[in-house]
Design a protein around this motif. Structure first.
Motif, PDB file in Angstrom:
ATOM      1  N   LYS A  32       1.000  -1.320  -0.122  1.00  0.00           N
ATOM      2  CA  LYS A  32       0.135   0.001  -0.033  1.00  0.00           C
ATOM      3  C   LYS A  32       0.850   1.368   0.068  1.00  0.00           C
ATOM      4  CE  LYS A  32      -3.226   2.309   2.913  1.00  0.00           C
ATOM      5  NZ  LYS A  32      -4.132   2.254   4.335  1.00  0.00           N
ATOM      6  N   ALA A  33       1.766   1.233   0.908  1.00  0.00           N
ATOM      7  CA  ALA A  33       2.623   2.446   0.951  1.00  0.00           C
ATOM      8  C   ALA A  33       3.420   2.557  -0.458  1.00  0.00           C
ATOM      9  CB  ALA A  33       3.784   2.345   2.196  1.00  0.00           C
ATOM     10  N   MET A  34       3.835   1.507  -1.122  1.00  0.00           N
ATOM     11  CA  MET A  34       4.801   1.562  -2.372  1.00  0.00           C
ATOM     12  C   MET A  34       3.976   2.218  -3.346  1.00  0.00           C
ATOM     13  SD  MET A  34       7.674   0.780  -1.909  1.00  0.00           S
ATOM     14  CE  MET A  34       8.201   0.622  -3.530  1.00  0.00           C
ATOM     15  N   LYS A  35       2.477   1.737  -3.622  1.00  0.00           N
ATOM     16  CA  LYS A  35       1.537   2.069  -4.604  1.00  0.00           C
ATOM     17  C   LYS A  35       1.360   3.739  -4.295  1.00  0.00           C
ATOM     18  CE  LYS A  35      -1.054  -1.943  -5.309  1.00  0.00           C
ATOM     19  NZ  LYS A  35      -2.487  -2.594  -5.284  1.00  0.00           N
ATOM     20  N   ILE A  36       1.272   4.114  -2.912  1.00  0.00           N
ATOM     21  CA  ILE A  36       0.857   5.652  -2.855  1.00  0.00           C
ATOM     22  C   ILE A  36       1.924   6.200  -3.258  1.00  0.00           C
ATOM     23  CG2 ILE A  36       0.263   7.146  -0.844  1.00  0.00           C
ATOM     24  CD1 ILE A  36      -1.334   4.931   0.434  1.00  0.00           C
ATOM     25  N   GLY A  37       3.193   5.847  -2.892  1.00  0.00           N
ATOM     26  CA  GLY A  37       4.397   6.510  -3.226  1.00  0.00           C
ATOM     27  C   GLY A  37       4.378   6.868  -4.953  1.00  0.00           C
ATOM     28  N   TYR A  38       4.030   5.712  -5.456  1.00  0.00           N
ATOM     29  CA  TYR A  38       4.235   5.689  -6.864  1.00  0.00           C
ATOM     30  C   TYR A  38       3.189   6.867  -7.462  1.00  0.00           C
ATOM     31  CZ  TYR A  38       7.218   1.918  -7.812  1.00  0.00           C
ATOM     32  OH  TYR A  38       8.539   1.383  -8.171  1.00  0.00           O
ATOM     33  N   PHE A  39       1.834   6.763  -6.700  1.00  0.00           N
ATOM     34  CA  PHE A  39       0.906   7.705  -7.268  1.00  0.00           C
ATOM     35  C   PHE A  39       1.243   9.273  -7.066  1.00  0.00           C
ATOM     36  CE2 PHE A  39      -2.293   4.172  -5.564  1.00  0.00           C
ATOM     37  CZ  PHE A  39      -1.973   3.366  -6.902  1.00  0.00           C
ATOM     38  N   LYS A  40       1.870   9.467  -5.885  1.00  0.00           N
ATOM     39  CA  LYS A  40       2.270  10.777  -5.512  1.00  0.00           C
ATOM     40  C   LYS A  40       3.403  11.338  -6.762  1.00  0.00           C
ATOM     41  CE  LYS A  40       1.275  10.819  -0.699  1.00  0.00           C
ATOM     42  NZ  LYS A  40       1.813  11.173   0.744  1.00  0.00           N
ATOM     43  N   GLU A  41       4.341  10.233  -7.148  1.00  0.00           N
ATOM     44  CA  GLU A  41       5.307  10.720  -8.252  1.00  0.00           C
ATOM     45  C   GLU A  41       4.711  11.056  -9.390  1.00  0.00           C
ATOM     46  OE1 GLU A  41       8.916  11.477  -9.168  1.00  0.00           O
ATOM     47  OE2 GLU A  41       8.409  11.173  -7.130  1.00  0.00           O
ATOM     48  N   PHE A  42       3.515   9.969  -9.633  1.00  0.00           N
ATOM     49  CA  PHE A  42       2.703  10.507 -10.956  1.00  0.00           C
ATOM     50  C   PHE A  42       1.942  11.514 -10.710  1.00  0.00           C
ATOM     51  CE2 PHE A  42       1.884   5.567 -11.235  1.00  0.00           C
ATOM     52  CZ  PHE A  42       3.185   5.230 -11.796  1.00  0.00           C
ATOM     53  N   TYR A  43       1.448  12.062  -9.829  1.00  0.00           N
ATOM     54  CA  TYR A  43       0.830  13.398  -9.546  1.00  0.00           C
ATOM     55  C   TYR A  43       1.988  14.553  -9.990  1.00  0.00           C
ATOM     56  CZ  TYR A  43      -1.008  17.583  -7.416  1.00  0.00           C
ATOM     57  OH  TYR A  43      -1.637  18.774  -7.156  1.00  0.00           O
ATOM     58  N   LYS A  44       3.075  14.379  -9.000  1.00  0.00           N
ATOM     59  CA  LYS A  44       4.188  15.385  -9.345  1.00  0.00           C
ATOM     60  C   LYS A  44       4.721  15.725 -10.858  1.00  0.00           C
ATOM     61  CE  LYS A  44       6.321  14.731  -4.811  1.00  0.00           C
ATOM     62  NZ  LYS A  44       7.734  14.192  -4.111  1.00  0.00           N
ATOM     63  N   LYS A  45       4.710  14.409 -11.344  1.00  0.00           N
ATOM     64  CA  LYS A  45       4.999  14.307 -13.014  1.00  0.00           C
ATOM     65  C   LYS A  45       3.915  15.088 -13.784  1.00  0.00           C
ATOM     66  CE  LYS A  45       8.686  11.210 -12.423  1.00  0.00           C
ATOM     67  NZ  LYS A  45      10.276  11.933 -13.013  1.00  0.00           N
ATOM     68  N   GLY A  46       2.796  15.295 -13.312  1.00  0.00           N
ATOM     69  CA  GLY A  46       1.510  15.611 -14.126  1.00  0.00           C
ATOM     70  C   GLY A  46       0.871  14.383 -15.027  1.00  0.00           C
ATOM     71  N   PHE A  47       1.185  13.345 -14.480  1.00  0.00           N
ATOM     72  CA  PHE A  47       0.418  12.291 -15.281  1.00  0.00           C
ATOM     73  C   PHE A  47      -0.933  11.984 -14.832  1.00  0.00           C
ATOM     74  CE2 PHE A  47       4.958  10.191 -15.257  1.00  0.00           C
ATOM     75  CZ  PHE A  47       4.875  10.895 -16.842  1.00  0.00           C
ATOM     76  N   ILE A  48      -1.418  12.334 -13.408  1.00  0.00           N
ATOM     77  CA  ILE A  48      -2.556  12.341 -13.128  1.00  0.00           C
ATOM     78  C   ILE A  48      -2.874  13.645 -12.210  1.00  0.00           C
ATOM     79  CG2 ILE A  48      -2.387   9.742 -12.650  1.00  0.00           C
ATOM     80  CD1 ILE A  48      -1.907  10.211  -9.697  1.00  0.00           C
ATOM     81  N   THR A  49      -4.339  13.944 -11.922  1.00  0.00           N
ATOM     82  CA  THR A  49      -4.791  15.114 -11.508  1.00  0.00           C
ATOM     83  C   THR A  49      -5.012  14.995  -9.943  1.00  0.00           C
ATOM     84  OG1 THR A  49      -7.049  14.575 -11.450  1.00  0.00           O
ATOM     85  CG2 THR A  49      -6.036  15.665 -13.423  1.00  0.00           C
ATOM     86  N   ALA A  50      -4.998  16.029  -9.100  1.00  0.00           N
ATOM     87  CA  ALA A  50      -5.235  15.839  -7.677  1.00  0.00           C
ATOM     88  C   ALA A  50      -6.446  15.113  -7.364  1.00  0.00           C
ATOM     89  CB  ALA A  50      -5.456  17.465  -7.262  1.00  0.00           C
ATOM     90  N   ASP A  51      -7.594  15.244  -8.151  1.00  0.00           N
ATOM     91  CA  ASP A  51      -8.728  14.250  -7.878  1.00  0.00           C
ATOM     92  C   ASP A  51      -8.321  12.863  -8.065  1.00  0.00           C
ATOM     93  OD1 ASP A  51     -10.314  16.535  -7.180  1.00  0.00           O
ATOM     94  OD2 ASP A  51     -11.133  17.100  -9.360  1.00  0.00           O
ATOM     95  N   GLN A  52      -7.627  12.554  -9.207  1.00  0.00           N
ATOM     96  CA  GLN A  52      -7.302  11.272  -9.540  1.00  0.00           C
ATOM     97  C   GLN A  52      -6.447  10.540  -8.133  1.00  0.00           C
ATOM     98  OE1 GLN A  52      -5.920  11.824 -13.206  1.00  0.00           O
ATOM     99  NE2 GLN A  52      -7.738  11.072 -14.043  1.00  0.00           N
ATOM    100  N   LEU A  53      -5.288  11.533  -7.773  1.00  0.00           N
ATOM    101  CA  LEU A  53      -4.546  11.186  -6.656  1.00  0.00           C
ATOM    102  C   LEU A  53      -5.352  10.773  -5.476  1.00  0.00           C
ATOM    103  CD1 LEU A  53      -1.728  10.584  -5.414  1.00  0.00           C
ATOM    104  CD2 LEU A  53      -1.526  13.205  -4.933  1.00  0.00           C
ATOM    105  N   GLU A  54      -6.269  11.573  -5.221  1.00  0.00           N
ATOM    106  CA  GLU A  54      -7.162  11.503  -3.898  1.00  0.00           C
ATOM    107  C   GLU A  54      -7.802  10.129  -4.138  1.00  0.00           C
ATOM    108  OE1 GLU A  54     -10.951  13.693  -1.682  1.00  0.00           O
ATOM    109  OE2 GLU A  54      -9.426  14.922  -2.662  1.00  0.00           O
ATOM    110  N   MET A  55      -8.381   9.884  -5.321  1.00  0.00           N
ATOM    111  CA  MET A  55      -9.461   8.680  -5.416  1.00  0.00           C
ATOM    112  C   MET A  55      -8.514   7.509  -5.495  1.00  0.00           C
ATOM    113  SD  MET A  55     -11.810   7.614  -8.784  1.00  0.00           S
ATOM    114  CE  MET A  55     -10.283   7.526  -9.943  1.00  0.00           C
ATOM    115  N   LEU A  56      -7.183   7.430  -5.932  1.00  0.00           N
ATOM    116  CA  LEU A  56      -6.491   6.386  -5.757  1.00  0.00           C
ATOM    117  C   LEU A  56      -5.794   6.009  -4.430  1.00  0.00           C
ATOM    118  CD1 LEU A  56      -4.165   6.911  -8.883  1.00  0.00           C
ATOM    119  CD2 LEU A  56      -5.613   5.061  -8.531  1.00  0.00           C
ATOM    120  N   ILE A  57      -5.348   7.088  -3.729  1.00  0.00           N
ATOM    121  CA  ILE A  57      -4.920   7.042  -2.255  1.00  0.00           C
ATOM    122  C   ILE A  57      -6.441   6.133  -1.469  1.00  0.00           C
ATOM    123  CG2 ILE A  57      -4.378   8.101  -0.321  1.00  0.00           C
ATOM    124  CD1 ILE A  57      -2.759   9.755  -2.045  1.00  0.00           C
TER     125      ILE A  57
END
Length: 70
Positions: A32-57
């Motif tokens: 779970k922690a690894m996935k969240i780390g990847y999701f945050k990195e995707f957000y930082k790089k602009g691959f996903i939106t803040a809403d998508q990040l929140e939903m994935l977490i």
């Protein structure tokens, strides 16, 4: 750890190979922690939106069924 030198202890050293094992009781939280780390990195790089990040977490807080992999 100094530079690229890997420090080992007898508890994790088997012969000439070093192994790393995560206890089954901690496995879900680790994945779970690894996935969240990847999701945050995707957000930082602009691959996903803040809403998508929140939903994935939020989705990571759902516990897996007994026979599912996290």
């Amino acid at each position: 750890m100094r530079g690229n030198e890997l420090l080992t202890t007898p508890a994790v050293e088997e012969g000439n190979e070093t192994t790393f094992a995560i206890p089954e009781s901690c496995r879900h939280d680790f994945v779970k922690a690894m996935k969240i780390g990847y999701f945050k990195e995707f957000y930082k790089k602009g691959f996903i939106t803040a809403d998508q990040l929140e939903m994935l977490i939020t989705m990571q807080n759902i516990e897996p069924k007994n026979n599912e992999v996290a």
